[in-house]
Design a protein around this motif. Structure first.
Motif, short mmCIF file in Angstrom:
data_model
loop_
_atom_site.label_atom_id
_atom_site.label_comp_id
_atom_site.label_asym_id
_atom_site.label_seq_id
_atom_site.Cartn_x
_atom_site.Cartn_y
_atom_site.Cartn_z
N UNK A 185 -17.06 46.03 -22.14
CA UNK A 185 -16.17 45.71 -21.02
C UNK A 185 -14.80 45.30 -21.55
N UNK A 186 -13.79 45.50 -20.70
CA UNK A 186 -12.42 45.17 -21.08
C UNK A 186 -12.10 43.69 -20.84
N UNK A 187 -12.64 43.15 -19.74
CA UNK A 187 -12.36 41.77 -19.38
C UNK A 187 -13.61 41.13 -18.78
N UNK A 188 -13.75 39.83 -19.01
CA UNK A 188 -14.77 39.02 -18.35
C UNK A 188 -14.05 37.95 -17.55
N UNK A 189 -14.41 37.81 -16.28
CA UNK A 189 -13.81 36.80 -15.41
C UNK A 189 -14.93 36.00 -14.76
N UNK A 190 -14.59 34.93 -14.08
CA UNK A 190 -15.61 34.02 -13.55
C UNK A 190 -16.22 34.50 -12.23
N UNK A 191 -15.39 35.01 -11.33
CA UNK A 191 -15.88 35.29 -9.98
C UNK A 191 -15.62 36.74 -9.57
N UNK A 192 -16.28 37.13 -8.51
CA UNK A 192 -16.08 38.47 -7.96
C UNK A 192 -14.65 38.65 -7.47
N UNK A 193 -14.09 37.61 -6.88
CA UNK A 193 -12.72 37.68 -6.38
C UNK A 193 -11.74 37.92 -7.54
N UNK A 194 -11.93 37.18 -8.64
CA UNK A 194 -11.08 37.38 -9.82
C UNK A 194 -11.26 38.77 -10.40
N UNK A 195 -12.49 39.28 -10.38
CA UNK A 195 -12.78 40.60 -10.90
C UNK A 195 -12.01 41.68 -10.14
N UNK A 196 -12.07 41.64 -8.83
CA UNK A 196 -11.37 42.63 -8.02
C UNK A 196 -9.86 42.47 -8.16
N UNK A 197 -9.40 41.22 -8.23
CA UNK A 197 -7.98 40.97 -8.40
C UNK A 197 -7.47 41.54 -9.72
N UNK A 198 -8.25 41.36 -10.79
CA UNK A 198 -7.86 41.88 -12.09
C UNK A 198 -7.82 43.39 -12.08
N UNK A 199 -8.79 44.02 -11.44
CA UNK A 199 -8.81 45.48 -11.36
C UNK A 199 -7.59 45.99 -10.60
N UNK A 200 -7.26 45.32 -9.50
CA UNK A 200 -6.09 45.70 -8.71
C UNK A 200 -4.81 45.51 -9.51
N UNK A 201 -4.76 44.44 -10.29
CA UNK A 201 -3.58 44.16 -11.12
C UNK A 201 -3.36 45.28 -12.14
N UNK A 202 -4.42 45.69 -12.80
CA UNK A 202 -4.31 46.76 -13.81
C UNK A 202 -3.88 48.06 -13.16
N UNK A 203 -4.51 48.42 -12.05
CA UNK A 203 -4.17 49.68 -11.40
C UNK A 203 -2.76 49.65 -10.84
N UNK A 204 -2.32 48.50 -10.32
CA UNK A 204 -0.95 48.39 -9.81
C UNK A 204 0.07 48.64 -10.92
N UNK A 205 -0.24 48.17 -12.12
CA UNK A 205 0.65 48.40 -13.24
C UNK A 205 0.66 49.88 -13.63
#
Length: 261
Positions: free
Chosen positions: A180-200
């Motif tokens: 995996x590329x990243x580990x985060x604590x919650x589902x909300x953080x997980x989706x937010x991180x995915x959106x952040x990467x794709x937005x970039x």
């Protein structure tokens, strides 16, 4: 496409989130789900208004807990090959997408679920994620490309260990292995991180993004010279309007306006 029974879709600013929506079955992959995944990805890849895709599972317990065992139990040597090849075809479609696909893994990603996550270009996991290829416990082996992709991602020795023991690993170990590329604590953080990467990524030249994905795939494609694929793709980039815009914008010290042309 027709009304979906096993998937839920959400499109936000060109980022399509596909949720496998079989929470009561821990989002297990049955043939209906595979068919809907195939149709949804085909449409998303062809849709010019979609620039990136997030794939996740409903609920907190599982991304995809595996294949549907009730279907597996009916396989024999003849239809087993068809079962495997169909899944491989769909997962190859995902891996070959010119648009970036991120697996957002919450909870169990086992068997076909782990294989599905590995077919995506990147993986982000919550702290409760568990990965594994436990098919040997059923007298089987991974059939959707898992023997190949797991080896590519974590190396031969560790891949063989995980597939022969059927052991699960947690998100922390998956991160350390490069699964995996990243580990985060919650589902909300997980989706937010995915959106952040794709937005970039969506601010970059779309054709170049797709060519990077294609070149990386060539690393693992038997009989394909990845260096030649890279040179051919670089040449194609140089003939695009996006290349002209990108280099001109750099010289003019402004942000480029890429159009995918």
């Amino acid at each position: 496409m027709d009304q979906l029974e096993t998937l839920a879709l959400q499109n936000s600013d060109g980022i399509l989130t596909i949720t496998i929506n079989r929470e009561s079955a821990l989002n297990a992959l049955n043939q209906k789900t595979l068919n809907e995944l195939k149709g949804t990805f085909e449409e998303a890849i062809d849709n010019v208004d979609i620039s990136g895709i997030i794939l996740t599972g409903a609920g907190e317990k599982a991304f995809v807990a595996g294949a549907d065992i009730t279907e597996l139990a009916n396989l024999n040597e003849v239809n087993g090959r068809n079962f495997s090849e169909k899944g491989q075809e769909i997962f190859d479609l995902i891996e070959g997408s010119a648009k970036p696909v991120i697996a957002a893994v919450n909870g169990f990603a086992l068997g076909g679920g782990c294989e599905l996550a590995m077919a995506c270009h990147m993986r982000i996991a919550t702290a409760n994620a568990k990965f594994g290829q436990p098919e040997v416990n059923l007298g089987a082996i991974p059939g959707y490309g898992g023997t190949q992709r797991l080896t590519h991602l974590v190396g031969k020795g560790k891949a063989i260990e995980l597939m022969l023991t059927g052991d699960m690993i947690d998100a922390e170990e998956a991160l350390s292995l490069g699964l995996v590329n990243y580990k985060v604590d919650t589902k909300e953080e997980m989706l937010s991180k995915a959106e952040e990467i794709l937005a970039k990524i969506t601010t970059k030249a779309p054709l170049a993004v797709g060519m990077v994905i294609d070149c990386v795939k060539a690393v693992f494609t038997t009989g394909e010279n990845g260096y030649q694929t890279e040179a051919n793709s670089f040449s194609r980039c140089c003939g695009t309007e996006d290349f002209k815009e990108g280099t001109l914008a750099f010289l003019e010290k402004r942000k480029p306006n890429f159009k995918g042309e």
